[in-house]
Design a protein around this motif. Structure first.
Motif, PDB file in Angstrom:
ATOM      1  N   LEU A 119      35.902  59.852  14.116  1.00 43.36           N
ATOM      2  CA  LEU A 119      36.882  60.465  15.004  1.00 43.36           C
ATOM      3  C   LEU A 119      37.070  59.558  16.220  1.00 43.36           C
ATOM      4  CD1 LEU A 119      35.344  64.083  15.064  1.00 43.36           C
ATOM      5  CD2 LEU A 119      36.954  63.108  13.391  1.00 43.36           C
ATOM      6  N   PHE A 120      38.312  59.320  16.593  1.00 41.86           N
ATOM      7  CA  PHE A 120      38.607  58.476  17.754  1.00 41.86           C
ATOM      8  C   PHE A 120      39.475  59.269  18.728  1.00 41.86           C
ATOM      9  CE2 PHE A 120      37.815  55.549  14.270  1.00 41.86           C
ATOM     10  CZ  PHE A 120      37.118  54.495  14.859  1.00 41.86           C
ATOM     11  N   ASP A 121      38.946  59.533  19.923  1.00 40.34           N
ATOM     12  CA  ASP A 121      39.692  60.296  20.930  1.00 40.34           C
ATOM     13  C   ASP A 121      40.160  59.367  22.045  1.00 40.34           C
ATOM     14  OD1 ASP A 121      40.849  62.223  22.468  1.00 40.34           O
ATOM     15  OD2 ASP A 121      39.038  63.439  22.739  1.00 40.34           O
ATOM     16  N   GLU A 122      41.380  58.902  21.935  1.00 39.33           N
ATOM     17  CA  GLU A 122      41.971  57.968  22.904  1.00 39.33           C
ATOM     18  C   GLU A 122      41.020  56.816  23.254  1.00 39.33           C
ATOM     19  OE1 GLU A 122      43.851  59.850  26.176  1.00 39.33           O
ATOM     20  OE2 GLU A 122      44.665  61.477  24.965  1.00 39.33           O
ATOM     21  N   PRO A 123      40.605  56.076  22.231  1.00 40.07           N
ATOM     22  CA  PRO A 123      39.555  55.068  22.433  1.00 40.07           C
ATOM     23  C   PRO A 123      39.969  53.891  23.308  1.00 40.07           C
ATOM     24  CG  PRO A 123      40.484  54.876  20.245  1.00 40.07           C
ATOM     25  CD  PRO A 123      41.043  56.130  20.825  1.00 40.07           C
ATOM     26  N   THR A 124      41.275  53.690  23.504  1.00 36.05           N
ATOM     27  CA  THR A 124      41.691  52.525  24.311  1.00 36.05           C
ATOM     28  C   THR A 124      42.278  52.929  25.665  1.00 36.05           C
ATOM     29  OG1 THR A 124      43.907  52.460  23.293  1.00 36.05           O
ATOM     30  CG2 THR A 124      42.184  51.162  22.228  1.00 36.05           C
ATOM     31  N   SER A 125      42.275  54.229  25.963  1.00 35.29           N
ATOM     32  CA  SER A 125      42.975  54.686  27.171  1.00 35.29           C
ATOM     33  C   SER A 125      42.289  54.280  28.467  1.00 35.29           C
ATOM     34  CB  SER A 125      43.156  56.203  27.132  1.00 35.29           C
ATOM     35  OG  SER A 125      44.010  56.543  26.068  1.00 35.29           O
ATOM     36  N   ALA A 126      40.992  53.977  28.411  1.00 29.89           N
ATOM     37  CA  ALA A 126      40.281  53.596  29.638  1.00 29.89           C
ATOM     38  C   ALA A 126      40.238  52.080  29.820  1.00 29.89           C
ATOM     39  CB  ALA A 126      38.862  54.157  29.608  1.00 29.89           C
ATOM     40  N   LEU A 127      40.913  51.360  28.925  1.00 27.50           N
ATOM     41  CA  LEU A 127      40.782  49.896  28.931  1.00 27.50           C
ATOM     42  C   LEU A 127      41.937  49.215  29.652  1.00 27.50           C
ATOM     43  CD1 LEU A 127      39.799  49.327  25.183  1.00 27.50           C
ATOM     44  CD2 LEU A 127      38.281  49.285  27.176  1.00 27.50           C
ATOM     45  N   ASP A 128      41.625  48.067  30.277  1.00 30.80           N
ATOM     46  CA  ASP A 128      42.697  47.220  30.785  1.00 30.80           C
ATOM     47  C   ASP A 128      43.550  46.795  29.593  1.00 30.80           C
ATOM     48  OD1 ASP A 128      41.746  47.379  33.359  1.00 30.80           O
ATOM     49  OD2 ASP A 128      40.468  45.613  33.163  1.00 30.80           O
ATOM     50  N   PRO A 129      44.873  46.680  29.812  1.00 30.19           N
ATOM     51  CA  PRO A 129      45.788  46.406  28.694  1.00 30.19           C
ATOM     52  C   PRO A 129      45.378  45.210  27.835  1.00 30.19           C
ATOM     53  CG  PRO A 129      47.010  46.773  30.736  1.00 30.19           C
ATOM     54  CD  PRO A 129      45.562  46.838  31.095  1.00 30.19           C
ATOM     55  N   GLU A 130      44.841  44.167  28.462  1.00 30.62           N
ATOM     56  CA  GLU A 130      44.525  42.967  27.680  1.00 30.62           C
ATOM     57  C   GLU A 130      43.317  43.159  26.770  1.00 30.62           C
ATOM     58  OE1 GLU A 130      44.156  43.293  30.920  1.00 30.62           O
ATOM     59  OE2 GLU A 130      42.399  42.210  31.684  1.00 30.62           O
ATOM     60  N   LEU A 131      42.607  44.295  26.921  1.00 31.59           N
ATOM     61  CA  LEU A 131      41.415  44.540  26.097  1.00 31.59           C
ATOM     62  C   LEU A 131      41.686  45.531  24.957  1.00 31.59           C
ATOM     63  CD1 LEU A 131      38.773  44.797  28.958  1.00 31.59           C
ATOM     64  CD2 LEU A 131      39.370  42.803  27.573  1.00 31.59           C
TER      65      LEU A 131
END
Ligand code: ADP
Ligand code: ADP
Length: 237
Positions: free
Chosen positions: A169-181
């Motif tokens: 399950l993935f709950d917004e896994p990239t939402s806390a990341l800087d765009p380049e990451l």
């Protein structure tokens, strides 16, 4: 037989009902994307699948095993079935939730020791395999603070994978990341998907969602209002 079956799941927080009669059947290897506005219940559906959010009524089956509240499985959950459920269902959150005082290897090894009750040596061996899968074996000895956000999230993915889950399950896994990451984490998720892993994903990365989703589920106000196969939302923005 489906990997996951949610039947008539209802969930209330205080006086507010946030899920209404959620029915969802997920087949092995399927990549499900939950769409819908903020507050529509996507995260609560995800958390119902591993009982981080315990439904008020309805039933949950994982591989045909009943984990439903008030049903025969509820007793099993109390007896330690919850650990078994957490082993079968891996979850990756927006926040990586790594232990700052443990190196990457031991962050991945910890649940193997606690959930699988492996020896330290065996757990580290499995953890190393999982870190290799996400391309971070060369960072095994680094502490979270020494890793980028993207690398930390990949360690979190490795931690879940190490338990050999049936479902991720993935709950917004990239939402806390800087765009380049964001890209490196999506790449890792894509690689996990390509292994045939069953996945349920909530993400704001619409391009990725459309690419990966072979079952697209649209939620509104705590209800599933529509669902369809790959390409179903191609005409939407
Ligand atoms: P989404 O993931 O679609 O943004 P959520 O599942 O996070 O939606 O939230 C659905 C609704 O449930 C929201 O109104 C949210 O405020 C509420 N909610 C979620 N978790 C809790 C909680 N632990 N306590 C009270 N209300 C909650
Ligand atoms: P997400 O949408 O990623 O779940 P949230 O900020 O909505 O993130 O929720 C973070 C935490 O706060 C979760 O544990 C959630 O259950 C809880 N939460 C969300 N909404 C509420 C609310 N209205 N009241 C109490 N707790 C909430």
């Amino acid at each position: 037989q489906p990997v996951i079956e949610l039947r008539a799941i209802n969930k209330t927080y205080g006086k507010t009902q946030v899920l209404f009669d959620i029915d969802l059947t997920i087949e092995r290897g399927q990549h499900v994307v939950l769409f819908g506005p903020s507050g529509s219940g996507k995260s609560t559906v995800l958390r119902s699948i591993n009982l981080l959010a315990e439904p008020d009524s309805g039933s949950l089956r994982i591989d045909g095993v009943e984990f439903g509240p008030g049903l025969p499985g509820a007793a099993a959950v109390k007896r330690g079935g919850r650990l078994e459920l957490r082993r079968r269902v891996g979850m990756v959150f927006q926040q990586f939730n790594l232990f700052p005082h443990l190196c990457a290897l031991d962050n991945v090894a910890l649940p193997l020791r606690k959930v699988q009750r492996m020896s330290k040596a065996k757990a580290r061996e499995k953890a190393a395999i999982a870190l290799r899968r996400v391309g971070l074996i060369d960072r095994a000895a680094n502490y979270p603070a020494e890793l980028s956000g993207g690398q930390q999230q990949r360690v979190a993915i490795a931690r879940a994978l190490a338990l050999d889950p049936e479902v991720m399950l993935f709950d917004e896994p990239t939402s806390a990341l800087d765009p380049e990451l964001v890209g490196e984490v999506l790449k890792t998720m894509r690689e996990v998907a390509e292994t045939g892993m069953t996945m349920v994903v909530v993400t704001h990365e619409l391009g990725f969602a459309k690419e990966i989703g072979d079952l697209n589920v649209f939620m509104e106000d705590g209800r599933i209002v529509e669902s369809g196969p790959r390409g179903f939302y191609d005409n939407c923005t």
